[in-house]
Design an enzyme around this catalytic site. Structure first.
Site, PDB file in Angstrom:
ATOM      1  CG  ASP A   1     -23.238  41.110  51.242  1.00 33.79           C
ATOM      2  OD1 ASP A   1     -22.320  41.304  50.791  1.00 33.79           O
ATOM      3  OD2 ASP A   1     -24.651  41.896  51.110  1.00 33.79           O
TER       4      ASP A   1
ATOM      5  CD  GLU B   1     -23.783  46.537  54.705  1.00 36.21           C
ATOM      6  OE1 GLU B   1     -24.064  47.353  54.505  1.00 36.21           O
ATOM      7  OE2 GLU B   1     -24.167  45.554  54.317  1.00 36.21           O
TER       8      GLU B   1
ATOM      9  CD  GLU C   1     -24.103  39.161  46.807  1.00 37.77           C
ATOM     10  OE1 GLU C   1     -23.002  39.693  46.134  1.00 37.77           O
ATOM     11  OE2 GLU C   1     -24.369  37.351  45.751  1.00 37.77           O
TER      12      GLU C   1
ATOM     13  CG  HIS D   1     -23.510  44.083  40.232  1.00 37.67           C
ATOM     14  ND1 HIS D   1     -24.218  44.690  41.285  1.00 37.67           N
ATOM     15  CD2 HIS D   1     -22.712  42.824  41.744  1.00 37.67           C
ATOM     16  CE1 HIS D   1     -24.032  45.186  42.460  1.00 37.67           C
ATOM     17  NE2 HIS D   1     -23.781  43.863  43.043  1.00 37.67           N
TER      18      HIS D   1
ATOM     19  NE  ARG E   1     -20.965  35.290  41.451  1.00 41.89           N
ATOM     20  CZ  ARG E   1     -20.338  34.901  41.062  1.00 41.89           C
ATOM     21  NH1 ARG E   1     -20.874  33.878  40.161  1.00 41.89           N
ATOM     22  NH2 ARG E   1     -19.141  35.298  41.659  1.00 41.89           N
TER      23      ARG E   1
ATOM     24  CG  HIS F   1     -19.871  44.511  37.092  1.00 40.39           C
ATOM     25  ND1 HIS F   1     -18.850  43.530  37.164  1.00 40.39           N
ATOM     26  CD2 HIS F   1     -19.697  44.973  38.078  1.00 40.39           C
ATOM     27  CE1 HIS F   1     -18.421  43.096  37.901  1.00 40.39           C
ATOM     28  NE2 HIS F   1     -18.398  43.711  38.878  1.00 40.39           N
TER      29      HIS F   1
END
Length: 387
Positions: free
Chosen positions: A101, A123, A137, A214, A216, A247
């Site tokens: 994604d 996936e 994603e 991580h 957003r 990260h």
């Protein structure tokens, strides 16, 4: 006359994609009579991607090297799309394989469509149903699905999601998730940790909480809230330590350093190579994360997972009982972690739940599905988790 090998162009750009596509690369390269496998990386991520390439001994034939500091989604998309045109026209693949994604995933599928080359999506079928969660994603994978010709769904639930969107049943193969294949290659009973802080945490004998963040949509106050909750756990529980591979995004790093300053038993470290990270996960007590992939990996190692999100595209582990959605609220996260630390029966229930994501043979099923798609073999049996 023997048919020529199927030309498969495998394209990925980030560390998670590389981990999950490495078993597919290995499977196709191990069947050289049937496949000519060419690897291309966009390098949407650079350093973390290179770690995985080295671990699995993968040398890309093409490296677009698009990563730039502070890059935007606009820049990632445009540079990857432009760079891929030449690769596709030179390789002339019979099929292009993408994963998951990421922005690379969607962009590669679009580029293949522009030159009328079939797309295989590993996936496929993960959905939250929320346009902006996770961002970007959720839309990347939905857009990729529209452009995909052969869908490798990891679970029966992912297959059902694709069917609801009108994807033909004949084009869907349930394979299990290739991350379980990768995990089984790298987890070792006696692992070595090269970062002193990680080695010290593992050697401490304390119950380890492994943390990754991580997303957003969690930047800002949501992350601050999570970190405050974990700080409270450390103050309340002297036998617990937190290991946090931070990260590289400055928004994540600055928040972690600010909240955890002066906090006892917090081990902030640089991102770990995948092999060491997987073995750290195996040595952990609880995993607290907003990652998608860890919702699959940790259950395979018998580790309860607290997910810092309100929705997940991986509901199978929630249904199985090994994953719990806890959001990002400070009190809610603190309470969920403390319950797992204080209630052995709850912990054992989550740790012992059946992992619904794979049996370590997903890449072989992808290979068999490709042979079936090209008329060179029988349709492989679908993967189903056995309770």
């Amino acid at each position: 006359m023997k048919e020529r090998p199927i030309r498969a162009l495998i394209v990925f750009g980030t560390r998670p994609e590389a981990i999950k596509m490495a078993p597919v690369v290995q499977a196709l390269r191990g069947a050289a009579d049937d496949f000519e496998a060419t690897v291309t990386v966009t390098a949407q991520h650079r350093e973390m991607l290179d770690q995985v390439l080295g671990l699995f001994d993968i040398v890309p034939a093409y490296d677009l090297d698009i990563m730039q500091e502070g890059q935007s989604l606009f820049e990632v998309t445009s540079r990857a799309l432009t760079g891929l045109e030449g690769v596709l026209r030179e390789v002339k693949p019979d099929i292009v394989l993408v994963h998951g994604d990421t922005t690379t995933t969607f962009t590669v599928a679009l580029a293949a469509f522009y030159v009328k080359i079939p797309v295989g999506h590993v996936e496929a079928g993960l959905r939250t149903g929320e346009k902006y969660a996770p961002f970007p994603e959720e839309i990347n994978r939905r857009l990729a699905a529209v452009l995909t010709d052969i869908h490798f769904a990891p679970t029966a639930g992912a297959r059902a999601a694709l069917l609801r969107e009108g994807v033909p049943s004949a084009s869907i193969y349930v394979t299990g998730n290739t991350v379980i294949d990768a995990l089984r290659q790298v987890v070792r009973p006696r692992s070595v940790f090269h970062k002193p802080e990680v080695a010290a945490a593992v050697a401490s004998g304390r119950r380890l909480i492994l943390v990754t963040t991580h997303r957003r949509e969690n930047w800002g106050e949501p992350l601050d809230s999570v970190y405050r909750a974990l700080r409270r756990v450390l103050v309340a529980c002297p036998d617990v330590a937190v290991v946090f591979p931070v990260h590289k995004n400055p928004r994540v790093r600055q928040a972690a350093e600010a909240v955890f300053a002066g906090c006892p038993r917090i081990y902030l470290t640089e991102p770990l190579p995948y092999g060491e990270f997987a073995n750290l996960m195996a040595n952990s007590f609880i995993v607290v994360t907003d990652s998608g992939g860890l919702q699959e990996e940790a259950p395979a190692l018998g580790k309860p997972v607290l997910v810092l999100r309100e929705v997940t595209e991986r509901p199978e582990a929630v249904d199985a009982g090994t994953v719990m959605l806890v959001g990002t609220g400070e009190d809610r996260v603190f309470t969920a972690v403390k319950r797992l630390l204080d209630e052995p029966a709850l912990y054992e229930r989550m740790a012992a739940a059946v992992n619904p994501y794979g049996d370590g043979r997903a890449a072989e099923r992808v290979k068999a599905a490709l042979l079936h798609y090209f008329g060179r073999g029988p349709r492989p049996a679908d993967f189903y988790a056995v309770n």
